[in-house]
Design an enzyme around this catalytic site. Structure first.
Site, short mmCIF file in Angstrom:
data_model
loop_
_atom_site.label_atom_id
_atom_site.label_comp_id
_atom_site.label_asym_id
_atom_site.label_seq_id
_atom_site.Cartn_x
_atom_site.Cartn_y
_atom_site.Cartn_z
N LYS B 75 -12.02 13.03 0.26
CA LYS B 75 -12.61 12.12 -0.72
C LYS B 75 -14.11 12.04 -0.45
O LYS B 75 -14.53 12.00 0.72
CB LYS B 75 -11.95 10.74 -0.58
N SER B 150 -8.98 4.31 -6.63
CA SER B 150 -10.21 5.06 -6.76
C SER B 150 -10.13 6.49 -6.25
O SER B 150 -10.95 7.31 -6.61
CB SER B 150 -11.31 4.33 -5.99
N SER B 174 -6.11 1.94 -3.67
CA SER B 174 -6.78 3.19 -4.04
C SER B 174 -6.14 4.47 -3.49
O SER B 174 -6.54 5.56 -3.89
CB SER B 174 -8.25 3.15 -3.62
#
Lengths: 95, 491, 486
Positions: B75, B150, B174
């Site tokens: 990420k 997210s 998330s």
């Protein structure tokens, strides 16, 4: 409770955000609806409840007082928007 | 190769069935082929192939570690030395991190090959990946749908078999929510289990890094490499990390028989789609068949989690994001007139709408006269929520419920009203407030407008009991194949 | 109208740790800009603070030294504000749960009176960087080396009533942190800085007046001047019918005035909240007990002991004990003397030592801008000199000459006495000859003396001393003259 356009500008000022005049209304609406959501908390009595700042009841670990970092100024300043003579530059500040 | 499990990849590499370069090339090719998903902000193909070649040498020399040669994706929130680390924001579009996050360092040491940096909601604030400066990620199961957020890019990449493993972070859901919406497995560990050093902070007391994989077993591999005490993080847990990968080998039926599963009534009330509910109930029935005791429980303060979260997280974020001021790194506006102008324009131009909204809410909640009514109150509610879990775990081994109230929604469907978007995290947020571990496990599909969309069940564990969660999920996955299904077009 | 001044001080003390409070960067003073600002100090995305053990220890030591409560649990908060020398956009400090609370400190004033000043609290926090406004024409340069240097901020009660009291309090705090070894106290380098909260009220009124906060006071002299200026200004404003505005003012040492800092005045709302990156600091009672054992002797105890052990006056004891180094020097003089001199002579030597250390030595140090640690006349050299005064080898007057020679590096006391022939004449035959000569040479004065003008006696003493080049033992000269003039 609702947040007025004036309050929006006051908060933006504290947060160093520039809100365009035409956006103020939208912000006031959005923030008000979030605050309304938040105020559902008022339904519960929390008197005498200890606030919880961290998920675990852990305590602060202490570091030995040793210098472990060396000079990396050049590396750090390659990503700086403006630096000269080893200093970070900002527009002149008048105190 | 892209359908193999991590343990099969590890074996294949060590047995010489394929090299890391071949494996990496396969995933790099898929990353490029499926770039319309927009799952990646930065592709690191060349760098990855060099890493792979090095991994091959290590394997040949018998110098390999846990995951040597296995491709992963990070990420874009974990700082990676010499690589752009944008956090999904224009603010950091030009930010080349000058150091490695502990998670990056640990996965490097474990031998992982990083193929790219995945897309995400800006500064991890969002539930749909629509707040990214780099555009929305598409859900591989239906490209009109959101992948969740997210960590949407990581979830989409694993679902589309572009990466066998990916890192994520979870502040209010998330990891779990995008895992559920993309039909893969994702784990949010106990707060403090994975170091936060180098992970760009959204809400420090809630943020926790964790793995995405096709299965619980795959996640166990990645967690093994990610977890552990870090002296650079004051909130890091100073506890030994169990051997997750070995615990999984416990036999299926012995380990589940007599275990107690708590099913919270609040997770099955209004707001939960009937179709999702049915799928979750099937999963509960499976556990019951294995000899688990199913116990109805109550987490009475669940409803307060979202209100409390939307004070605590924005308050912390308003302070955490103050460092982005255009002075030392990141975006700086053109020709600032004076210091004030530099701050105001750099921040207004560098941050997107959702981030600004949360900074504003947080600033308001902490400002003079409101602190007690909002921040302090939210922290008291936080204690109530955490006590709900403590009480529950006195009676049950794990808690089971849906991860999300509905399957993946349409892109654009919830962007108009921030509050509607916030409510989609109803089942995940209280877990972060308490700090307990939880995971999302694929457990079926629902059909929504002629589209089959995956559903995830959420398994919630007591503090530090990641291995128990992994075990519960693994037993399920040994007997079911929901986690093996890949979206059409990506087989 | 009779006005009463009310003063409270906030003193910032940099702690003498090697590394920063939350990072492993060096705290050494004077490095090139930004070479000691690491990732944590710069507030790079993703970095986290970890607390320095010695900073906690030093703050706790200070608490014990002022008889305060050292909190078993203290909490770090974030103070949010934007300024380029504060890279994170917040300062890590302590608001609600400081590490030290409720201490007191005794001060002694010029007239010998004592006063107890309350210490509200002392909390740990990080220092900010520096803004350099002169380096570039259109820009301000930011040096973040000082960022993260550990500070304790010591907040007093509004207990002081005059600038003199404020200075005495500040000096006492300075003395204590130096005694404890928790700060170098260097004011030029900014290790010890003070903000003064000043208000006035009609004498007899209980309610406080509106206060102003004057910043940037980095010397004892400035504190005194700034407070006096501010008091005068406030009296002028009130007597002309105006009102005092609560504001931050800056002391300009060049212009010797305070002025309003309007730029910093916009409504400060620091939005304090507990720092989620740090956990509560727990100090176990055992640790406190351990620290208590390690506490060095502090000025108050030292003064009592000096009075007892060396039979010194309150004034001498107070002044010697104020600086740790001065006290150590004095005790070294006393120790060396004790080894060499007769025990009966010691009380006199101790008194002499106090006079010399506070008098000639202190003056010489001041003149050459030296610290006592670097004195060219070491404690044992001074002890040697005092020994020679005491055993009458030289007179006090000659001793001053010897001291100057020692200061210029001409050697030890005996070497100088020998080389310059300064040894006191104690041979009564020799002195008697001198006395006789003076008496014979001045018949007129002898007449006067004998007719009852006692004052003339001093004239004879002066003449004999002059004749002996100051070397004659004054007591013997006295005795013999009295005999001869009878």
């Amino acid at each position: 409770m609702s947040i007025s356009p004036d309050e929006v500008l006051k908060i933006a000022n504290l947060a160093r955000l520039q809100i365009k005049q035409e956006e103020v209304e939208q912000y006031a609406n959005d923030l008000s609806s979030i605050i309304n959501l938040v105020e559902q908390m008022n339904a519960v009595d929390t008197k005498d409840i200890l606030p919880m700042a961290h998920p675990l009841d852990a305590t602060q670990r202490l570091r030995e007082d040793k210098v472990t970092e060396n000079d990396q100024r050049d590396t750090f300043q390659t990503i700086a928007p403006s630096a000269e003579k080893g200093l970070y530059l900002v527009p002149k500040v008048i105190e | 190769m892209h359908e193999l499990s991590v343990s099969q990849l590890v074996d294949g590499l060590r047995n010489g069935e394929f090299s890391s370069v071949e494996l990496t090339q396969c995933f790099v090719d898929r990353m490029q082929k499926f770039n319309d998903l927009n799952a990646f902000i930065t592709e690191l193909s060349e760098r990855a192939l060099l890493q792979a070649a090095h991994a091959d040498k290590l394997i040949k020399d018998n110098q390999h570690s846990l995951l040597t040669g296995v491709p992963i994706a990070h990420k874009d929130i974990f700082c990676m030395h010499g690589v752009k680390t944008s956090c999904g924001s224009k603010m950091l579009d030009n930010f080349i991190a000058p150091y490695d996050a502990t998670v990056v360092e640990k996965l490097d040491q474990a031998g992982c090959v990083t193929i790219g940096r995945t897309n995400m909601d800006e500064f991890a604030m969002g539930s749909s990946n629509e707040s990214s400066y780099y555009g929305t990620v598409k859900n591989p199961w239906n490209k009109d749908r959101v992948p969740g957020g997210s960590s949407g890019g990581s979830a989409a990449a694993v679902a589309a078999r572009i990466a066998p493993l990916a890192t994520g972070t979870d502040t209010g859901g998330s990891i779990r929510q995008p895992a559920a919406l993309c039909g893969i497995t994702g784990l949010k560990p106990t707060y403090g289990r994975v170091s936060r050093f180098g992970m760009i902070a959204y809400a420090s007391s809630l943020d926790q890094g964790g793995p995405f994989g096709k299965s619980a077993e795959d996640c166990a591999y990645m967690l093994q490499a990610m977890a552990g005490f870090d002296e650079k993080d004051s909130t890091s847990l100073d506890k030994p990390v169990p051997e997750y990968t070995q615990l999984l080998n416990a036999s299926l039926h012995d380990s589940l028989k007599g275990k107690v599963i708590g099913v919270p009534e609040e997770y099955f009330s209004e707001g939960l789609s009937a179709d999702v509910k049915r799928v979750i109930e099937n999963a509960i029935a499976w556990y019951e068949q294995q000899g688990c005791e199913i116990k109805s429980i109550s987490l009475p303060n669940t409803k307060l989690a979202i209100p409390a979260y939307y004070v605590i997280a924005p308050a912390e974020c308003s302070s955490n994001l103050s460092r982005f001021d255009g002075v030392r790194y990141g975006y700086r506006c053109d020709e600032p007139q004076d210091l004030r102008d530099l701050y105001d324009r750099s921040r207004s131009e560098g941050f997107g709408d959702e981030v600004k909204r949360r900074i504003m809410i947080g600033t308001y909640a902490l400002s003079a006269g409101y602190y007690d009514a909002y921040y302090l109150k939210a922290q008291q509610i936080r204690r109530l929520i955490s006590e709900d879990f403590k009480k529950a775990f006195e009676q049950v081994d794990v808690i089971l419920g849906p991860t999300t109230p509905e399957p993946a929604f349409k892109i654009g469907e919830k962007t108009a009203d921030p509050v509607t978007m916030y409510l989609s995290d109803i089942y995940t947020i209280s877990i972060n407030l308490a700090g307990v571990p939880a995971m999302s496990v694929p457990c079926g599909f629902v059909n929504d407008q002629q589209s089959d969309l995956p559903v995830g069940m959420q398994l919630i564990g007591n503090y530090f009991e990641e291995e128990k969660l992994l075990n519960f999920a693994h037993q399920y996955q040994l007997d079911t194949d929901w986690h093996k299904k890949s979206p059409s077009g990506f087989e | 109208m009779q006005w009463e001044t009310v003063i409270g001080l906030e003193i910032h003390v940099q702690l003498a740790t090697d590394s920063k409070i939350f990072s492993g960067a060096s705290t050494a003073y004077g490095a090139n800009p930004n070479t000691q600002a690491c990732a944590v100090d710069l507030g790079l995305p993703g970095v986290l603070p970890v607390l320095n053990k010695d900073a906690v220890r030093m703050a706790a030591m200070f608490g014990l030294a002022v008889g305060a409560n050292v909190a078993e649990r203290s909490v770090f908060d974030r103070k949010n504000y934007f300024y380029p020398d504060s890279p994170k956009g917040y300062q890590i400090s302590q608001l609600e749960f400081p590490i030290v609370e409720h201490g007191t400190l005794d001060i002694v004033l010029g007239d010998g009176s004592r006063k107890t000043i309350g210490i509200t609290r002392a909390h740990l926090e990080e220092d900010a960087g520096k803004s350099l406004h002169e380096e570039f024409p259109d820009s301000t340069g930011i040096d973040l080396n000082r960022c993260g240097t550990p500070l304790i901020e010591i907040v007093s009660e509004p207990d002081m009533r005059t600038a003199e009291e404020a200075v005495a309090y500040m000096k006492k705090i300075h003395s204590i942190v130096r005694y404890l070894g928790i700060s170098d106290g260097n004011m030029q380098e900014g290790s010890f800085r003070c903000d003064a909260n000043v208000s006035i009220r009609p004498k007899g009124q209980e309610e406080f007046g509106t206060r102003t906060e004057t910043k940037n006071l980095n010397s004892f002299r400035f504190v005194e001047r700034a407070i006096n200026h501010e008091v005068e200004r406030q009296i002028d404003v009130l007597e002309e019918g105006g009102r005092i505005v609560q504001e931050t003012r800056l002391y300009d040492a060049n212009k010797d005035e305070t002025r309003s800092m309007r730029s910093k005045e916009e409504a400060n709302d620091y939005r304090y909240f507990p720092d989620p990156d740090l956990l509560p600091v727990i100090i176990e009672p055992e640790f406190i007990e351990e620290l208590r054992k390690q506490l060095p002797e502090l000025p108050t105890e030292k003064i009592i002991r000096f009075k007892k052990d060396y039979d010194l006056s309150e004034y001498d004891a107070e002044n010697l004990a104020m600086s740790k180094e001065t006290a150590e020097y004095f005790e070294e003089v006393a120790r060396v003397s004790k080894e060499k001199a007769d025990s009966k002579a010691l009380p006199k030597i101790y008194k002499l030592a106090a006079n010399w250390v506070l008098g000639d030595l202190s003056a010489a140090l001041h003149q050459d801008g030296l610290e006592i640690e670097n004195s060219p006349v070491s404690a044992s050299m001074l002890a040697g000199l005092l020994g020679r005064i005491e055993d009458n080898t030289i007179s006090s007057k000659i001793a001053k000459e010897v001291f100057q020679a020692m200061w210029s590096g001409e050697g030890d006391v005996d070497v100088i006495i020998e080389a310059k022939g300064l040894k006191q004449i104690t041979d009564s035959g020799e002195i008697e000859a001198l006395v006789e000569q003076v008496v014979n040479d001045n018949p007129g004065q002898v007449e006067q003396y004998r007719s009852g003008k006692d004052k003339v006696f001093g004239f004879f003493v002066g003449q004999v001393m002059k004749l002996s080049k100051g070397k004659a033992n004054p007591k013997q000269v006295n005795d013999l003259l009295k005999e001869k003039l009878k």
